[in-house]
Motif scaffolding. Structure first.
Motif, PDB file in Angstrom:
ATOM      1  N   ASP A 196       8.977 -11.017   3.939  1.00 57.88           N
ATOM      2  CA  ASP A 196       8.353 -10.108   4.995  1.00 57.88           C
ATOM      3  C   ASP A 196       8.272  -8.528   4.441  1.00 57.88           C
ATOM      4  N   ARG A 197       8.879  -8.431   3.373  1.00 59.31           N
ATOM      5  CA  ARG A 197       8.770  -7.342   2.930  1.00 59.31           C
ATOM      6  C   ARG A 197       7.050  -6.672   1.886  1.00 59.31           C
ATOM      7  N   MET A 198       7.491  -8.232   1.904  1.00 61.99           N
ATOM      8  CA  MET A 198       5.556  -8.794   0.941  1.00 61.99           C
ATOM      9  C   MET A 198       4.473  -7.451   2.130  1.00 61.99           C
ATOM     10  N   ALA A 199       5.089  -8.930   3.397  1.00 62.82           N
ATOM     11  CA  ALA A 199       3.609  -7.946   3.825  1.00 62.82           C
ATOM     12  C   ALA A 199       3.765  -6.851   4.828  1.00 62.82           C
ATOM     13  N   ALA A 200       4.343  -6.101   4.274  1.00 62.08           N
ATOM     14  CA  ALA A 200       4.997  -4.789   4.635  1.00 62.08           C
ATOM     15  C   ALA A 200       4.578  -4.290   3.585  1.00 62.08           C
ATOM     16  N   VAL A 201       4.336  -4.598   2.286  1.00 54.97           N
ATOM     17  CA  VAL A 201       3.789  -3.765   1.228  1.00 54.97           C
ATOM     18  C   VAL A 201       2.104  -3.949   2.028  1.00 54.97           C
ATOM     19  N   LEU A 202       1.978  -5.587   2.422  1.00 54.43           N
ATOM     20  CA  LEU A 202       0.175  -5.389   2.377  1.00 54.43           C
ATOM     21  C   LEU A 202       0.142  -4.856   3.247  1.00 54.43           C
ATOM     22  N   ARG A 203       0.482  -4.536   4.288  1.00 58.23           N
ATOM     23  CA  ARG A 203       0.070  -3.330   5.867  1.00 58.23           C
ATOM     24  C   ARG A 203       0.171  -2.172   5.301  1.00 58.23           C
ATOM     25  N   ALA A 235       2.843 -14.432  10.806  1.00 60.15           N
ATOM     26  CA  ALA A 235       3.894 -14.179  11.744  1.00 60.15           C
ATOM     27  C   ALA A 235       3.269 -11.979  11.937  1.00 60.15           C
ATOM     28  N   ALA A 236       2.739 -11.723  11.060  1.00 62.74           N
ATOM     29  CA  ALA A 236       3.110  -9.871  10.487  1.00 62.74           C
ATOM     30  C   ALA A 236       1.093  -9.859  11.121  1.00 62.74           C
ATOM     31  N   GLY A 237       1.228 -10.952  11.926  1.00 66.43           N
ATOM     32  CA  GLY A 237      -0.798 -10.314  12.798  1.00 66.43           C
ATOM     33  C   GLY A 237      -2.053 -10.217  11.175  1.00 66.43           C
ATOM     34  N   PHE A 238      -1.901 -10.651  10.462  1.00 62.23           N
ATOM     35  CA  PHE A 238      -2.644 -10.814   8.864  1.00 62.23           C
ATOM     36  C   PHE A 238      -4.168 -12.144   9.781  1.00 62.23           C
ATOM     37  N   THR A 239      -4.847 -12.260   8.639  1.00 67.19           N
ATOM     38  CA  THR A 239      -5.422 -13.639   9.330  1.00 67.19           C
ATOM     39  C   THR A 239      -5.716 -14.194   8.530  1.00 67.19           C
ATOM     40  N   ASP A 240      -5.898 -15.589   8.661  1.00 69.34           N
ATOM     41  CA  ASP A 240      -6.358 -16.690   7.414  1.00 69.34           C
ATOM     42  C   ASP A 240      -7.252 -16.080   6.799  1.00 69.34           C
ATOM     43  N   ASP A 241      -8.061 -15.357   6.402  1.00 69.06           N
ATOM     44  CA  ASP A 241      -9.175 -14.743   5.896  1.00 69.06           C
ATOM     45  C   ASP A 241      -8.157 -13.695   4.711  1.00 69.06           C
ATOM     46  N   ASP A 242      -7.514 -13.150   5.606  1.00 66.85           N
ATOM     47  CA  ASP A 242      -6.559 -11.995   4.832  1.00 66.85           C
ATOM     48  C   ASP A 242      -5.410 -12.780   3.910  1.00 66.85           C
ATOM     49  N   VAL A 243      -4.977 -14.359   4.701  1.00 70.49           N
ATOM     50  CA  VAL A 243      -4.293 -14.729   3.903  1.00 70.49           C
ATOM     51  C   VAL A 243      -4.374 -15.171   2.399  1.00 70.49           C
ATOM     52  N   ASP A 244      -5.980 -15.666   2.600  1.00 71.28           N
ATOM     53  CA  ASP A 244      -6.944 -17.121   1.548  1.00 71.28           C
ATOM     54  C   ASP A 244      -7.028 -15.697   0.482  1.00 71.28           C
ATOM     55  N   ARG A 245      -7.114 -14.702   0.711  1.00 77.62           N
ATOM     56  CA  ARG A 245      -7.942 -13.345   0.115  1.00 77.62           C
ATOM     57  C   ARG A 245      -6.548 -12.848  -0.807  1.00 77.62           C
ATOM     58  N   VAL A 246      -4.900 -12.885  -0.464  1.00 80.06           N
ATOM     59  CA  VAL A 246      -4.192 -12.175  -1.251  1.00 80.06           C
ATOM     60  C   VAL A 246      -3.961 -13.458  -2.287  1.00 80.06           C
ATOM     61  N   LEU A 247      -3.775 -14.815  -1.317  1.00 79.12           N
ATOM     62  CA  LEU A 247      -3.608 -16.174  -2.035  1.00 79.12           C
ATOM     63  C   LEU A 247      -4.225 -16.535  -3.407  1.00 79.12           C
ATOM     64  N   TRP A 248      -5.208 -16.905  -2.440  1.00 76.29           N
ATOM     65  CA  TRP A 248      -6.013 -17.335  -4.363  1.00 76.29           C
ATOM     66  C   TRP A 248      -7.123 -16.611  -3.954  1.00 76.29           C
ATOM     67  N   ARG A 249      -8.299 -15.498  -3.679  1.00 73.29           N
ATOM     68  CA  ARG A 249      -9.388 -15.054  -4.249  1.00 73.29           C
ATOM     69  C   ARG A 249      -9.032 -13.943  -5.189  1.00 73.29           C
ATOM     70  N   ASN A 250      -8.160 -12.960  -5.065  1.00 73.48           N
ATOM     71  CA  ASN A 250      -7.086 -12.351  -5.726  1.00 73.48           C
ATOM     72  C   ASN A 250      -7.068 -12.311  -6.856  1.00 73.48           C
ATOM     73  N   PRO A 251      -6.484 -13.839  -7.271  1.00 71.24           N
ATOM     74  CA  PRO A 251      -5.829 -13.867  -8.745  1.00 71.24           C
ATOM     75  C   PRO A 251      -7.038 -14.690  -8.801  1.00 71.24           C
ATOM     76  N   VAL A 252      -8.378 -14.954  -8.291  1.00 71.61           N
ATOM     77  CA  VAL A 252      -9.218 -16.003  -9.024  1.00 71.61           C
ATOM     78  C   VAL A 252     -10.273 -14.721 -10.085  1.00 71.61           C
ATOM     79  N   GLU A 253     -10.121 -13.554  -8.522  1.00 73.24           N
ATOM     80  CA  GLU A 253     -11.702 -12.535  -9.392  1.00 73.24           C
ATOM     81  C   GLU A 253      -9.878 -11.897 -10.373  1.00 73.24           C
ATOM     82  N   PHE A 254      -8.620 -11.802 -10.883  1.00 74.57           N
ATOM     83  CA  PHE A 254      -8.520 -11.385 -12.065  1.00 74.57           C
ATOM     84  C   PHE A 254      -8.783 -11.796 -13.117  1.00 74.57           C
TER      85      PHE A 254
END
Ligand SMILES: [Zn+2]
Length: 283
Positions: A196-203, A235-254
């Motif tokens: 939950d704190r992580m979702a707030a940081v992302l917000r 649950a905090a209102g982010f989209t599936d695409d936001d989740v995919d970016r953070v949990l997949w596309r970002n680490p792939v890019e890095f």
């Protein structure tokens, strides 16, 4: 949900964990070389450990369709033991290997002069080998440790975009956000960051240059907290695409900046891994 855990110590985990992670959507991970708890007394102990990170663990992960990569380095804690210093001389050989996608974990534990020296030497190796660097921040005196880390990164001349400063929290994220470095967050049960704190940081900071990991190891930790963070984001209102970016596309890019990320065989569906096209120069 497809998940790439950019920092997890599978050596310390059971095969049941690999099975649960695969069921939760984890398709790829990076295992950084770290401190095993029991201090090592000679460089040969590191050789055996590094060999397991490029041999045995990828084999074990593959049984569950998970693509395993690693980072190689002399961790900050053991940088203080003169018996381990010889490890620096072993690193170039490992940094040339296919499954090695960064130098790490580097950085500070107690911020000693020995740690300064080993940190700088390994950032120079990252520059020389054109690899990203995974930087651990200290658990004590975290704010000062993070600022000093950013100074050392700057002095090294490495491109900030090639560096992830890890184990951040609400107190330290602000100073890294403006540095150009990637921001890593380890989600732990009970302490440090929670989903939950992580979702707030992302917000507050947005998803750009943010990596979320479980950092699961031999301590109290949970390899499924990446999934829990994705669920907390939804649950905090982010989209599936936001989740995919953070949990997949970002680490792939890095990690694709290493030119060595290979996601083609994760589950026999190469079309699902379009992110791999970011990879520079393939294998
Ligand atoms: Zn770690």
């Amino acid at each position: 949900m497809r998940i790439f855990d950019p920092h997890i110590h599978m050596t310390s985990r059971t095969t049941d964990d690999y099975e649960r992670m695969a069921a939760a959507g984890v398709r790829a991970l990076v295992e950084p070389a770290f401190w095993l708890g029991q201090p090592r007394t000679n460089a040969g102990a590191f050789t055996d450990y590094f060999d397991s990170l490029i041999g045995w663990e990828p084999f074990r992960a593959a049984q569950f369709g998970i693509r395993h990569h690693c980072t190689i380095g002399l961790n900050p804690k053991e940088a203080n033991d003169p018996r381990c210093r010889e490890v620096l001389g072993l690193l170039p050989r490992y940094l040339a290997k296919d499954g090695v996608v960064a130098v790490g974990e580097l950085g500070y534990d107690s911020m000693t002069p020995e740690e300064d020296e080993v940190f700088a030497a390994q950032l120079a190796l990252a520059v020389e080998h054109e690899l990203p660097a995974l930087v651990h921040t200290p658990h004590r005196d975290k704010h000062r440790g993070t600022l000093r880390t950013l100074d050392v990164v700057k002095e090294s001349g490495i491109d900030a975009g090639m560096v992830v400063v890890d184990h951040l929290n609400e107190v330290t994220v602000g100073s890294v956000a403006g540095s150009g470095c990637w921001m890593g967050f380890s989600i732990y049960p009970g302490t440090k960051m929670s989903p939950d704190r992580m979702a707030a940081v992302l917000r507050e900071y947005g998803p750009e240059r943010i990596l979320v990991n479980s950092a699961a190891d031999w301590g109290r930790s949970d390899p499924l907290l990446t999934l829990a963070t994705g669920q907390a984001m939804l649950a905090a209102g982010f989209t599936d695409d936001d989740v995919d970016r953070v949990l997949w596309r970002n680490p792939v890019e890095f990690y694709a900046q290493s030119g060595r990320l290979d996601l083609s065989a994760t589950d026999g569906q190469p079309d699902a891994f379009a992110g791999n096209s970011i990879a520079r120069g393939g294998n």
